[in-house]
Design a protein around this motif. Sequence first.
Motif, short mmCIF file in Angstrom:
data_model
loop_
_atom_site.label_atom_id
_atom_site.label_comp_id
_atom_site.label_asym_id
_atom_site.label_seq_id
_atom_site.Cartn_x
_atom_site.Cartn_y
_atom_site.Cartn_z
N ARG A 209 56.48 8.46 35.45
CA ARG A 209 57.20 9.64 35.96
C ARG A 209 56.22 10.51 36.76
O ARG A 209 56.59 10.85 37.82
CB ARG A 209 57.87 10.42 34.90
N LYS A 210 54.99 10.78 36.22
CA LYS A 210 53.77 11.26 37.17
C LYS A 210 53.53 10.48 38.23
O LYS A 210 53.49 11.17 39.12
CB LYS A 210 52.70 11.35 36.39
N LEU A 211 53.70 8.98 38.08
CA LEU A 211 53.20 8.35 39.38
C LEU A 211 54.12 8.39 40.47
O LEU A 211 54.01 8.55 41.62
CB LEU A 211 52.72 7.07 39.05
N ARG A 212 55.55 8.35 40.19
CA ARG A 212 56.38 8.56 40.82
C ARG A 212 56.62 9.85 41.71
O ARG A 212 56.69 9.69 42.93
CB ARG A 212 57.80 8.25 40.13
N LYS B 82 56.22 9.94 45.78
CA LYS B 82 57.06 10.80 46.55
C LYS B 82 56.52 11.95 47.60
O LYS B 82 57.14 12.11 48.52
CB LYS B 82 58.37 11.18 45.58
N LYS B 83 55.39 12.55 46.84
CA LYS B 83 54.86 13.56 47.57
C LYS B 83 54.24 13.06 49.10
O LYS B 83 54.07 13.60 49.91
CB LYS B 83 53.88 14.25 46.88
N ARG B 84 53.94 11.84 48.94
CA ARG B 84 53.25 11.10 50.18
C ARG B 84 54.29 10.19 51.01
O ARG B 84 53.93 9.53 51.81
CB ARG B 84 52.24 10.17 49.58
N GLY B 85 55.57 10.47 50.53
CA GLY B 85 56.68 9.66 51.48
C GLY B 85 56.85 8.25 50.92
O GLY B 85 57.52 7.35 51.77
N TYR B 86 56.50 7.81 49.75
CA TYR B 86 56.82 6.35 49.32
C TYR B 86 57.64 6.49 47.91
O TYR B 86 57.58 7.66 47.32
CB TYR B 86 55.43 5.74 49.05
N PRO C 130 48.18 4.13 50.64
CA PRO C 130 46.80 4.43 50.68
C PRO C 130 46.47 5.43 49.49
O PRO C 130 47.28 6.20 48.99
CB PRO C 130 47.11 5.18 52.11
N ASP C 131 45.44 5.25 48.85
CA ASP C 131 44.75 5.70 47.86
C ASP C 131 45.77 5.70 46.31
O ASP C 131 45.68 6.56 45.49
CB ASP C 131 44.59 7.30 48.17
N GLY C 132 46.65 4.71 46.51
CA GLY C 132 47.34 4.48 45.32
C GLY C 132 46.50 4.20 44.15
O GLY C 132 46.97 4.73 42.83
N ASP C 133 45.24 3.38 44.24
CA ASP C 133 44.57 3.17 43.05
C ASP C 133 43.96 4.54 42.33
O ASP C 133 43.99 4.69 41.09
CB ASP C 133 43.40 2.31 43.47
N ILE C 134 43.66 5.54 43.28
CA ILE C 134 43.23 6.69 42.87
C ILE C 134 44.27 7.51 41.92
O ILE C 134 44.00 7.99 41.03
CB ILE C 134 42.75 7.77 43.64
N LEU C 135 45.49 7.47 42.50
CA LEU C 135 46.52 8.26 41.94
C LEU C 135 47.02 7.49 40.58
O LEU C 135 47.15 8.14 39.65
CB LEU C 135 47.81 8.15 42.86
N ILE C 136 46.87 6.27 40.39
CA ILE C 136 47.17 5.34 39.18
C ILE C 136 46.12 5.77 38.01
O ILE C 136 46.34 6.09 36.89
CB ILE C 136 47.19 4.02 39.63
N LYS C 137 44.93 5.88 38.58
CA LYS C 137 43.81 6.42 37.42
C LYS C 137 43.88 7.69 37.07
O LYS C 137 43.87 7.86 35.82
CB LYS C 137 42.46 6.12 38.07
#
Length: 259
Positions: free
Chosen positions: A98-101, A105-109, A135-142
């Motif tokens: 939920r957090k990652l979604r 979404k904030k970044r348009g994906y 882009p920067d998805g790995d940072i968001l996941i961590k």
Amino acid sequence: MKQKRYKREQRTYYFSNSIEVERVYRGKGGGRGHTREKKVKATEEQIKRQNQYNKEKKLRRILSENFKEDDYWILLTYLKGFRTNIKAAKKDFSKFSRKLRKEYKKRGYELKWVRRTEVGAKGAAHHHLVANSIPDGDILIKKCWREVTGAGFPSFKRLYEEGGFKNLAWYLAKPAEKEGLESNYSRSRNLIVPEPVITRAKAKEMREYPVPLPGYYIDEDSVTMGINPITGQEYQHFIMFKLKKGEVAPVQRKRGDSG
């Protein structure tokens, strides 16, 4: 729109880098030139194997439709010595997704994922995750995983579409390796479940080794054909992969080859 069905039909699935063809005889009897043998009652083990095969096949098609090479293959782990069960681990993943979604979404994906959660004999939980890369998805996941669990660093690999995600689908959908161990497979609801284009198949096509379309080659490991020992009916299945620029197709068997 509902598609017309045929006694002998071809079901074709079109993906970005591959085409999957499934030819089946749906009528009574074994097909032209074949006498249908007496139907044999499937054993419990045969039913189990067939159900598992269908599960993996469906997941492989979903992966091919929704993901691409260089998307994420992630291992989400807990702190060393952490003990939990499948139910609690799934709750953690729900909070995390939920957090990652929201971050996507904030970044348009739109976040897309397939997950396998496992808890071993010693109670160590972990999640295997396929997710679309941004882009920067790995940072968001961590970031999101630490916020939920306080755990360390998720590990990342890039997807490699060898065999049309066949091995990946097998791994995600396989049963628990040992009796007493827990495992669970799930996927996000926004994934597209591909539907085939249905056309009439020819009897001759089903009995001869398939020929690839121009610009494609056939994965010989994907070719299965013959008579179903349970139903006594003809079938054929194969996958064609698109040749990349400058790639030379492997030597292919010719139509009419039997083995």
